[in-house]
Design a protein around this motif. Sequence first.
Motif, mmCIF file in Angstrom:
data_model
loop_
_atom_site.group_PDB
_atom_site.id
_atom_site.type_symbol
_atom_site.label_atom_id
_atom_site.label_comp_id
_atom_site.label_asym_id
_atom_site.label_seq_id
_atom_site.Cartn_x
_atom_site.Cartn_y
_atom_site.Cartn_z
ATOM 1 N N LEU A 44 31.198 -3.026 -72.337
ATOM 2 C CA LEU A 44 29.985 -3.379 -71.617
ATOM 3 C C LEU A 44 28.773 -2.810 -72.347
ATOM 4 N N TRP A 45 28.907 -1.572 -72.833
ATOM 5 C CA TRP A 45 27.823 -0.930 -73.572
ATOM 6 C C TRP A 45 27.479 -1.763 -74.810
ATOM 7 N N GLY A 74 27.931 -4.937 -75.075
ATOM 8 C CA GLY A 74 27.245 -6.124 -74.574
ATOM 9 C C GLY A 74 25.789 -5.832 -74.276
ATOM 10 N N LEU A 75 25.536 -4.655 -73.687
ATOM 11 C CA LEU A 75 24.159 -4.277 -73.368
ATOM 12 C C LEU A 75 23.336 -4.120 -74.639
ATOM 13 N N GLU A 76 23.951 -3.485 -75.647
ATOM 14 C CA GLU A 76 23.225 -3.285 -76.899
ATOM 15 C C GLU A 76 22.829 -4.623 -77.513
ATOM 16 N N THR A 113 24.428 -4.348 -58.769
ATOM 17 C CA THR A 113 24.855 -3.468 -59.853
ATOM 18 C C THR A 113 26.289 -3.003 -59.630
ATOM 19 N N THR A 119 28.600 -5.967 -60.128
ATOM 20 C CA THR A 119 28.813 -6.323 -61.530
ATOM 21 C C THR A 119 29.753 -5.330 -62.196
ATOM 22 N N TRP A 160 31.164 -10.061 -72.360
ATOM 23 C CA TRP A 160 30.461 -8.800 -72.136
ATOM 24 C C TRP A 160 28.962 -8.989 -72.192
ATOM 25 N N THR A 161 28.510 -9.935 -73.016
ATOM 26 C CA THR A 161 27.076 -10.236 -73.015
ATOM 27 C C THR A 161 26.660 -10.801 -71.668
ATOM 28 N N ALA A 187 26.591 -7.989 -69.162
ATOM 29 C CA ALA A 187 25.402 -7.163 -69.412
ATOM 30 C C ALA A 187 24.154 -7.912 -68.941
ATOM 31 N N SER A 188 24.133 -9.232 -69.143
ATOM 32 C CA SER A 188 22.980 -10.031 -68.707
ATOM 33 C C SER A 188 22.790 -9.943 -67.202
ATOM 34 N N LEU A 230 23.515 -7.435 -65.308
ATOM 35 C CA LEU A 230 22.891 -6.142 -64.999
ATOM 36 C C LEU A 230 21.397 -6.182 -65.324
#
Lengths: 177, 514
Positions: free
Chosen positions: B7-8, B10-12, B122, B125, B356-357, B360-361, B363
């Motif tokens: 997930l991290w 994906g967030l990055e 949150t 998700t 994962w993107t 992350a989207s 969130l």
Amino acid sequence: MTETSHETPAPTTAPTTTPAIDRGQLGLAGFLALLGGYTVYDATTLDVGFADPVGPRVFPYVIGAVLLLLAVLLVVATLRGSRPEADDGEDIDLDTPADWLTVAKLVGVLVFTIATVGVLGWAISGALLFAGAAWALGSTTLVRDVLVGTVMSVGSWYGFYVGLGIPLSPGLLDGIL
Amino acid sequence: MDSLNLLWGGLEAAVTPENLLWAALGVLLGTFVGVLPGIGPAMAVALLLPVTYGLDATQAFIMFAGIYYGGMYGGSTTSILLNTPGESSSVMTAIEGNKMAKAGRAAQALATAAIGSFIAGTIGTMGVVFFAPALADIAVEIGAPSYLAITVMALVLVTAVLGSSKLRGFIALFIGLTIGLVGLDLNTGQPRLSFGTTQLADRLDIVVVAVGIFALGEALWVAAHLRRTPLQITPVGQPFMGKEDWRRSWKPWLRGTALGFPFGAIPAGGAETPTFLSYLAEKKLTKHPEEFGKGAIEGVAGPEAANNASAAGTFVPLLAMGLPVTATATIMLAALQSYGIQPGPQLMTEQPDLVWTLLASLLIGNTMLLVLNLPLAPLWAKLLRVPRPYLYAGILFFASLGAYTVNLDSFDLFLLLVFGLLGLAMRRFGLPVLPLILGVILGPIMESKLREALALSGGDSSGLVNEPLAVIVYVLTALFLVVPIAVRYLLPSRFDRSDDAADDPSDERELVDR
């Protein structure tokens, strides 16, 4: 939300003690029967494939048959006085009889759009669609409606062309836009 | 903790200034459309889908997540300020929310809805992050017979259990299944129900069907019954909450989340049930029972959290099995497919970056919603004053634009009109929309699984029940159908009493997500 507001706007809006039969529902049943019948007929025209124990016909047969059954059940339910709960919402007033003239005007505007969008292009057809729909819904400021519609249609044409790279039909204005 | 690392990652990948801009744009557009009366989140997502066509997959997801959460929050705003919920999942919010607004506490109601939605979204998700891969691992093992059984269960639950009229539910479902038949038969390549046209042989675009039934159908129905007297709109200031409001809100938020997520994750049809349960729970647990019915903040906080958590929960079956269970999830599935992504057990292993993107989207979209919509609430409230001819002419305009951009073919506008008229008829005859739209998208899946299962067993019908899971699911489905009827017969007196209390909400369930 009270029970009465759920009642279908029957031609007689008076609170009836003996629930009249909703004739419209019989029409719906007819439509279902037609749809089911055609689905079954359409399936009979298909060739059955090889090495496929189910084939392309089974699913439409089942669906068509159930539609016919549902049509019968709906007729029975209607004759026994079953009435639909028409959909309610923010801008909906179910206490007044339905205004089918407005709906017909809107459908007319849409048919006009379908017929002309290829020739006139989205920029013109879209503007006319907006202005026509606003007129059908009771707007009386025709000039302003056309202006707002033009801004929206030309704006969306450029938005899709420049922003997303999708060229909507330019029609008459080909080369101008 | 593997999921967290992914997930991290994906967030990055997702958090860049440009992407945040798309998220903000998505939230603004989604809320804008969602606030408009008569438009629920499913319709907002369907109407705005074309806007994301030109973007690459990551940007489109991010914008889409913003539209999704924005559309839902917009619906809550409408129901609090107007007391006429745009979709069935906001019904519970409207009860106490509008009372609060009338008592001059609209700002607090909107704040607790926004913050509760954020917290529930949150947590929800994060729930998807942990449960979807686990379910996908199991789902890989699920064979065609079990998959067919689960699909049948989802359709039966949505059709028979949720609606108030089973007959009308099944009529809607089978019209949907018929629409799903249109196009080439995948095994033999023959067109079905295509009337000799090439456009119909190519299968119907779900966007055209959905926009026709949701947006155009609604606009035509409203046109037939337009309210001539304007509604009372409560003026609203900057949303904020006092200390007392926070103290009374946080537990309902968490309880609502706990109720909402599981209901979204199992194929039981959306947010109506958990929002209703959450409302009942808060009514029972509150220290201020005298305020219920007069604007209790718990009655907004709980259902609103349940609504959002359940919306997040629907991503578990959607991503892990390719199984949508709400109208909005159906449109999301269509959107994912338009990017060449086929949700299902293989997706997690084959295209993990995208999954994962997307998560992350969600969130990011959720956070963006909180940041933008608390300050903008007074502006959204003004939208409710748009003159009705312009509002519905605008819906017609954008519905046509959306249908036209799919193939740039005026035939799609014709289909839009046909489905718009169908949508109008459904509203007139009280046919629920959700079974129809699920039938359209799940019908073809059911058929292919049925043929797969029977091809494997050589045509022997035992091939449908040769997996234990399939048998269990069929038994459960039968129980869901039989138990409510049995309860009604065996416990007539008790049922009458609870029926009284549940009268209003069960009525509302007919108005499935538009």
